[in-house]
Design a protein around this motif. Structure first.
Motif, PDB file in Angstrom:
ATOM      1  N   UNK A 116      -6.036  -8.743   1.005  1.00  0.00           N
ATOM      2  CA  UNK A 116      -5.942  -7.296   1.130  1.00  0.00           C
ATOM      3  C   UNK A 116      -5.222  -6.887   2.418  1.00  0.00           C
ATOM      4  N   UNK A 138       1.885  -3.437   0.821  1.00  0.00           N
ATOM      5  CA  UNK A 138       1.822  -1.984   0.616  1.00  0.00           C
ATOM      6  C   UNK A 138       0.681  -1.328   1.388  1.00  0.00           C
ATOM      7  N   UNK A 139      -0.539  -1.867   1.253  1.00  0.00           N
ATOM      8  CA  UNK A 139      -1.665  -1.212   1.913  1.00  0.00           C
ATOM      9  C   UNK A 139      -2.158  -1.975   3.131  1.00  0.00           C
ATOM     10  N   UNK A 195      -2.878  -3.855   6.676  1.00  0.00           N
ATOM     11  CA  UNK A 195      -2.801  -3.462   8.077  1.00  0.00           C
ATOM     12  C   UNK A 195      -1.769  -4.310   8.819  1.00  0.00           C
ATOM     13  N   UNK A 220       1.531  -2.888   8.677  1.00  0.00           N
ATOM     14  CA  UNK A 220       1.601  -1.740   9.587  1.00  0.00           C
ATOM     15  C   UNK A 220       1.925  -2.200  11.020  1.00  0.00           C
TER      16      UNK A 220
END
Lengths: 289, 289
Positions: A117, A122-123, A125, A128
């Motif tokens: 995850x 895309x999602x 961290x 990011x």
């Protein structure tokens, strides 16, 4: 005596029982004939094994991954213990320890799910954070060149704090007078770590090293099976995951039992060799037996 | 002199920074996971960091708790935790106590046989065939029976039993107490700390184990919690939730993260106890056998 018999039955059935099943590595196992009734084929499965290209890929992956774990994941808790030992504040020390133990108690199912995850392009961290430095997000779990690094990094994260307990205890056992006299003699922090702390915990390191070889080659099966996907087979498929997939799901029992036996034998030789080496190096003082 | 002062400041700073960063890496995922599990669709799917749920929504938990296999998973996990731990303690004590008595025959050979099970195993396929022969496939007993035979725990228990003064046991024997009575009245009450430690080891093993489920059990009503969550989290089997009549289904991310929370709850509840006893436990384990 009756007590012992009760436990003996458990060990005999569940630990020595599988050794009987090992003979199917030398047989052509057929479910209808059973283990004993299936015909002997000698070393045919082993010959097949050594001629199969898959085998060398598996062996390479297994050895490489375990080698990386040994050189990166094994020293990590030692370094953490050395760092923690330099911290003066008891509260901060306790806080870091209590947090770092947590991942040890979380299952690999949860750990792996979270890794997948957090590494998602895309999602996730991580994407990011990488983005702050202007890098493009990558589908890390789908890249074969990242697989080993992900395994090693997550293995470190999971058992870093937990593994450090034993070294930290060994460090607390060092006589403070030794440190004080070193300070008076003008030794700086770095010299004290190098000359006092590290030599003092070496016996513990030696024992932990041999113990870690005990599960060598079969360790991290739970981790790898959760993180592996067909895209990463090339670098991530190890002997155990292959045996599970081809043996149990495609019913090639005999052939995969032969691979499993090969792995167990290599593992046994490694631990015996390591114990011998450690004993030689420490002139019979360390070592498990 | 000035240079030395500077060095004395910078080293602790780096140590504190590294340790804080490590603690942050462990703590942050738990905040993130909790936030996403309680968030509405838009917020849950947003990339980047998550701290406080701005758009509170507990639909993911509602969906999850309506899923029957979560409950059967909890029941099966509870079964293996309770029965498995009791059985492990029973087998461990029954093996270690006789071996700790000086008059027990063939001690050395038996301890070596125990050690051997720690460094050599038959492999996945022979173990599978054994479970098949014993008719343990697709049975809940496969979760608790094989793991009860754990050589490492026997050795830890053994080294503890050996530390109980012989005089105590001899005195009881002179007073006419039989072996069983000595075990229950003298040895076990003195061994409570190590019994608790081994019991907690076993408990954590049973909470987190999923491999035996993956290998030996295919009947979904017998799945343990970890395996149920594994299907949601890692195998992406989300179809049981998408067929719901709910007009605004929770985001898949919320469902997954809620399953992480539901699955880690038992460990988080036990965590304070684990901290208390495990640190001591690893010390017992480090005693050379």
């Amino acid at each position: 005596m009756a007590l012992f018999l009760f436990s003996f039955v458990f060990f005999f059935i569940f630990k020595y029982g599988p050794l009987y099943g090992v003979i199917i590595a030398f047989k052509d196992f057929r479910v209808v004939d059973g283990i004993w009734g299936s015909p002997w084929v000698g070393l045919q499965h082993f010959q097949e094994l050594f001629q199969n290209g898959d085998f060398y890929r598996l062996l390479k992956n297994t050895l490489l991954l375990n080698f990386y774990l040994l050189i990166f994941a094994f020293p990590a808790p030692i370094i953490l213990a050395l760092l923690l030992n330099e911290v003066r504040s008891r509260f901060f020390q306790k806080f870091v320890q209590t947090t770092m133990y947590l991942p040890h108690f979380v299952s690999w199912v949860i750990m792996s799910g979270l890794i997948i995850y957090f590494l998602s392009p895309t999602t996730g961290v991580v994407a990011e954070i990488v983005g702050w430095f202007g890098a493009e997000p990558v589908f890390y779990m789908g890249k074969k060149e990242y697989f080993r690094s992900i395994i090693v990094a997550s293995a470190i994260l999971k058992d870093l704090g937990w593994g450090s307990i034993i070294y930290f205890a060994a460090l607390s056992g060092i006589n403070p007078e030794m440190q004080e006299s070193a300070i008076i003699d003008g030794a700086n922090r770095w010299q004290r770590i190098l000359r006092i702390n590290i030599p003092s915990i070496m016996p513990t390191v030696a024992i932990m090293f041999i113990l870690s070889l005990g599960g060598f080659l079969s360790a991290n099966f739970e981790q790898i099976i959760n993180l592996l996907n067909p895209v990463t087979y090339e670098t991530g498929d190890v002997i155990d995951t292959y045996v599970y997939r081809v043996g149990l799901q495609q019913f090639q029992y005999s052939y995969t039992a032969a691979i499993g036996l090969f792995k167990s034998l290599v593992g046994l030789l490694l631990i015996l060799g390591a114990n011998l080496t450690v004993r030689k190096l420490s002139r019979g003082e360390n070592g498990l037996w | 002199m000035k240079a030395k002062k500077w060095q004395d400041l910078i080293a602790p700073f780096i140590i504190y920074l590294v340790l804080s960063l490590l603690a942050l890496i462990v703590v942050y995922p738990f905040i993130h996971v909790t936030e996403v599990s309680f968030s509405a669709r838009g917020e849950a799917l947003r990339s980047g960091f998550h701290f406080v749920p701005l758009d509170f929504e507990w639909g993911a938990y509602r969906e999850l708790l309506e899923y029957p296999f979560i409950w059967s998973g909890y029941a099966n996990t509870l079964f293996r935790m309770v029965v498995g731990t009791i059985l492990t303690l029973l087998v461990t004590v029954c093996a270690a106590y006789p071996l700790s008595r000086p008059d027990f025959p063939m001690k050395r050979v038996l301890v070596l046989l125990l050690l051997f099970t720690m460094i050599f195993d038959g492999g996945i396929v022979p173990n599978y065939l054994l479970m098949k022969e014993l008719h343990l496939l697709n049975s809940r007993w496969v979760y608790v029976l094989p793991s009860a035979a754990n050589a490492f725990q026997v050795l830890v228990m053994l080294s503890f039993f050996r530390s109980i003064p012989d005089a105590l046991i001899e005195a009881a024997r002179i007073d006419g107490a039989r072996d069983l009575r000595i075990l229950f009245r003298i040895v076990l009450p003195l061994s409570i700390p190590s019994l608790v430690t081994i019991g907690l080891w076993s408990l954590v093993h049973h909470i987190n184990a999923f491999m035996d489920n993956l290998l030996y059990v295919t009947d979904q009503s017998k799945f343990v919690l970890q395996q149920v969550v594994r299907q949601i989290l890692i195998e992406n089997k989300l179809d049981p939730f998408t067929t719901a009549t709910n007009l605004t289904p929770p985001a898949p991310e919320s469902l997954k993260m809620a399953s992480v929370i539901v699955c880690s709850l038992p460990v988080l509840v036990l965590y304070p106890f684990l901290l208390k006893y495990f640190e001591k436990g690893t010390m017992i384990g480090s005693v050379k056998g």
